[in-house]
Design an enzyme around this catalytic site. Structure first.
Site, PDB file in Angstrom:
ATOM      1  N   GLY A  13       0.780  -1.234   0.000  1.00 35.35           N
ATOM      2  CA  GLY A  13       0.000   0.000   0.000  1.00 35.35           C
ATOM      3  C   GLY A  13       0.807   1.277   0.000  1.00 35.35           C
ATOM      4  CD  GLU A  37       1.353  -9.396   1.565  1.00 34.13           C
ATOM      5  OE1 GLU A  37       0.392  -8.610   1.567  1.00 34.13           O
ATOM      6  OE2 GLU A  37       1.244 -10.596   1.815  1.00 34.13           O
ATOM      7  N   GLY A  44       3.718  -3.666  -3.908  1.00 34.02           N
ATOM      8  CA  GLY A  44       3.534  -3.963  -5.335  1.00 34.02           C
ATOM      9  C   GLY A  44       3.827  -2.704  -6.134  1.00 34.02           C
ATOM     10  NE  ARG A  45      -0.425   2.004  -5.795  1.00 34.38           N
ATOM     11  CZ  ARG A  45      -1.580   1.839  -6.444  1.00 34.38           C
ATOM     12  NH1 ARG A  45      -1.728   2.306  -7.658  1.00 34.38           N
ATOM     13  NH2 ARG A  45      -2.592   1.223  -5.851  1.00 34.38           N
ATOM     14  NE  ARG A  95      -4.006   2.166 -11.014  1.00 33.58           N
ATOM     15  CZ  ARG A  95      -3.837   3.354 -10.485  1.00 33.58           C
ATOM     16  NH1 ARG A  95      -3.369   4.345 -11.223  1.00 33.58           N
ATOM     17  NH2 ARG A  95      -4.120   3.584  -9.231  1.00 33.58           N
ATOM     18  CE1 TYR A 148      -9.649   0.779  -8.887  1.00 31.37           C
ATOM     19  CE2 TYR A 148      -7.672   1.080 -10.217  1.00 31.37           C
ATOM     20  CZ  TYR A 148      -8.552   0.255  -9.535  1.00 31.37           C
ATOM     21  OH  TYR A 148      -8.305  -1.085  -9.495  1.00 31.37           O
ATOM     22  CB  CYS A 158     -16.300   1.423 -29.455  1.00 36.97           C
ATOM     23  SG  CYS A 158     -16.883   2.136 -30.949  1.00 36.97           S
ATOM     24  CD  GLU A 159     -16.672   1.898 -22.170  1.00 34.90           C
ATOM     25  OE1 GLU A 159     -16.781   0.797 -22.766  1.00 34.90           O
ATOM     26  OE2 GLU A 159     -16.680   2.012 -20.947  1.00 34.90           O
ATOM     27  CE1 TYR A 203      -2.192  -4.043  -8.305  1.00 35.89           C
ATOM     28  CE2 TYR A 203      -1.187  -1.965  -7.714  1.00 35.89           C
ATOM     29  CZ  TYR A 203      -1.523  -3.257  -7.391  1.00 35.89           C
ATOM     30  OH  TYR A 203      -1.187  -3.765  -6.168  1.00 35.89           O
TER      31      TYR A 203
HETATM   32  N1  LLP Z   1      -0.967  -7.162  -0.279  1.00 32.45           N
HETATM   33  C1  LLP Z   1      -2.287  -7.349  -0.421  1.00 32.45           C
HETATM   34  C2  LLP Z   1      -2.971  -8.330   0.412  1.00 32.45           C
HETATM   35  C3  LLP Z   1      -2.997  -6.606  -1.368  1.00 32.45           C
HETATM   36  O1  LLP Z   1      -4.299  -6.788  -1.485  1.00 32.45           O
HETATM   37  C4  LLP Z   1      -2.309  -5.682  -2.182  1.00 32.45           C
HETATM   38  C5  LLP Z   1      -3.006  -4.923  -3.206  1.00 32.45           C
HETATM   39  C6  LLP Z   1      -0.934  -5.531  -2.015  1.00 32.45           C
HETATM   40  C7  LLP Z   1      -0.291  -6.285  -1.042  1.00 32.45           C
HETATM   41  C8  LLP Z   1      -0.107  -4.591  -2.842  1.00 32.45           C
HETATM   42  O2  LLP Z   1      -0.502  -3.274  -2.679  1.00 32.45           O
HETATM   43  P1  LLP Z   1       0.371  -2.076  -3.327  1.00 32.45           P
HETATM   44  O3  LLP Z   1       1.668  -2.030  -2.605  1.00 32.45           O
HETATM   45  O4  LLP Z   1       0.552  -2.398  -4.762  1.00 32.45           O
HETATM   46  O5  LLP Z   1      -0.478  -0.888  -3.109  1.00 32.45           O
HETATM   47  N2  LLP Z   1      -5.805  -2.126  -8.888  1.00 32.45           N
HETATM   48  C9  LLP Z   1      -5.652  -1.068  -7.904  1.00 32.45           C
HETATM   49  C10 LLP Z   1      -4.864  -1.524  -6.717  1.00 32.45           C
HETATM   50  C11 LLP Z   1      -5.452  -2.716  -6.020  1.00 32.45           C
HETATM   51  C12 LLP Z   1      -4.586  -3.202  -4.924  1.00 32.45           C
HETATM   52  C13 LLP Z   1      -5.012  -4.549  -4.507  1.00 32.45           C
HETATM   53  N3  LLP Z   1      -4.232  -5.115  -3.470  1.00 32.45           N
HETATM   54  C14 LLP Z   1      -4.976   0.121  -8.569  1.00 32.45           C
HETATM   55  O6  LLP Z   1      -4.728   0.060  -9.766  1.00 32.45           O
HETATM   56  O7  LLP Z   1      -4.720   1.128  -7.923  1.00 32.45           O
END
Ligand code: LLP
Length: 444
Positions: A249, A291, A293-294, A331, A335, A362-363, A391
């Site tokens: 997050g 964890e 990701g982003r 996105r 969002y 087409c949207e 993402y």
């Molecule tokens: N751990 C868990 C259990 C999660 O559900 C997520 C993200 C992460 C780690 C990684 O979160 P990050 O560090 O990437 O924020 N599609 C949306 C984001 C959905 C996130 C879902 N879970 C977007 O494009 O912003």
């Protein structure tokens, strides 16, 4: 557009990433093209590893592969010593095929199927993050049948509402589809149940409070709540948690005005809160897992498009259309996410007009950026949209039967294709025409 990582404007006034001129990348791979700055991804991985090492706590940094799950990325995460969070058989398969060590894979999700659980157990993954009672019973039954013990964390909701970028990305509050609530006693019941199962090894708890978070308070509060819970569980049930997983997050800078912290600041806040709130509960402080990701891949990604048509509505706005859109970056439509862009083949020219970047679907909702300042844009120009590493490819679709773009890693002047562009054949690869409605040669 803010230049991230190795991005710079070269002498030809072209955007260059990883030492590669994007006009040459276009010539070689075509557009739309996802370009990943490999050095920046590695730098982000190292920032996490170094910050946790400095904390002196035991840790694992599990890359949340949902942000960008392809085999080359799994290899890179492995090389950098990260663990991996997967949420489906597809992400697990990708990781295993890439040779990612199974024991460093953690399996997430609120609805793991029996097949997914079996596949993960057979592969020998490190840990399941169990989400609900149905899953706990299923994990026990399958592990018993296979005569193995599986490691689990229990996903809990600590009742923290983080300031995520969109309500869909908040998960730590009580009213969430994920996890056992601490506040209403469900989490404690789950600990009781899990620790009584013969084939489950309860390692601890997991919480993920949301995504694209710019402050540390939510994480610190989550640590405090989990520490209180840990103390209570130890006192009342005699159960200890050697592992606490705080999810991901951590926010990144997409546009001017976004104010993320440095990776080291997020990590220092978390590890500081752990030392403060967990001291004295058990003999040893728990291992901390996260964890991200982003924040590993987000700002390392740039999408390169070719400009096609435009439409000027006098007194209203000018639409400039590119050869991708919501299929490669859903996105903004999902969002209302904001992005910055640069005219990548004339990068040093002054801005002259305000335009809105439309996709080719087409949207009418297929808009990438509203009101961006650019030099006078012509058909054939290259438009780069920054911060599309997370993402984007992982959420791309074939809507309108548009082919998913290629992905290249760039570093030190070298580009390597890591995902090839889909072909027309790929688009129909799974289609079947039943013989009953197949084209018949009708005898006249
Ligand atoms: N751990 C868990 C259990 C999660 O559900 C997520 C993200 C992460 C780690 C990684 O979160 P990050 O560090 O990437 O924020 N599609 C949306 C984001 C959905 C996130 C879902 N879970 C977007 O494009 O912003």
């Amino acid at each position: 557009m803010f230049l991230h990582g190795t991005s710079r404007i070269n002498d030809a006034n072209h955007l260059e990433i990883g030492g590669c001129d994007v006009t040459e990348l276009k010539a070689e791979y075509g557009t739309p093209l996802y370009i990943v700055d490999e050095q920046l991804v590695r730098r982000r991985c190292r920032e996490y590893m170094e910050a946790f090492t400095a904390s002196g706590l035991g840790f694992q940094v599990a890359y949340a592969s949902k942000a960008f799950s392809v085999m080359a990325m799994c290899r890179l995460a492995d090389e950098e010593g990260l663990s991996l969070d997967v949420v489906s058989d597809g992400e697990l398969y990708t990781a295993l095929q890439a040779g990612f060590p199974a024991e460093r894979i953690h399996f997430h999700g609120n609805n793991k199927t029996p097949d997914e659980i079996e596949m993960a157990i057979d592969a020998g993954i490190g840990c399941f993050v169990a989400d609900n009672l149905v899953e706990l019973h299923m994990l026990q039954a399958i592990a018993l049948r296979k005569e193995v013990t599986v490691n689990i964390l229990l996903r809990v909701t600590p009742g923290v509402e983080a300031h995520a970028h969109h309500a869909y990305a908040s998960t730590g509050q009580t009213d969430s589809k994920f996890g056992f609530d601490i506040g209403n006693g469900a989490a404690q019941e789950a600990v009781k149940l899990a620790s009584a199962q013969s084939n489950l090894q309860l390692l601890g708890v997991h919480s993920h409070i949301g995504s694209q978070i710019f402050e540390t308070e939510g994480f610190e509060l989550a640590v405090e709540r989990i520490a209180e819970f840990t103390r209570k569980v130890k006192e009342e049930l005699g159960v200890e948690f050697p592992v606490v997983n705080l999810g991901g997050g951590f926010g990144i800078r997409y546009v001017e005005g976004d104010t993320p912290l440095q990776v080291s600041e997020y990590v220092a806040a978390i590890t500081g809160a752990v030392k403060k709130h967990f001291t004295g509960i058990s003999e040893k402080l728990p291992q901390i897992w996260v964890e991200p990701g982003r924040s590993i891949v987000g700002d390392a990604g740039t999408t390169l498009y070719t400009v096609g048509t435009n439409k000027e509505i006098p007194g209203v706005r000018k639409y400039v259309a590119v050869d991708g859109g919501m299929t490669d970056n859903p996105r903004p439509a999902l969002y209302e996410s904001k992005y910055e862009a640069l005219l990548a083949n004339r990068a040093a020219e002054p801005n002259e007009e305000t335009v809105s970047i439309a996709g080719k679907c087409c949207e009418s909702g297929d808009m990438l950026i509203w009101d961006v300042e650019l030099p006078k844009v012509e058909s054939g120009d290259l438009l780069a949209v920054a911060c599309t590493g997370a993402y984007n490819y992982s959420m791309a679709s074939n809507y309108n039967r548009i082919r998913r773009p290629a992905v290249v890693f760039v570093q030190n002047g070298q580009s390597d294709l890591v995902v090839r562009r889909e072909s027309h054949q790929d688009i129909i690869a799974n289609d079947i025409i039943p013989a009953r409605i197949a084209k018949q040669t009708v005898a006249k």
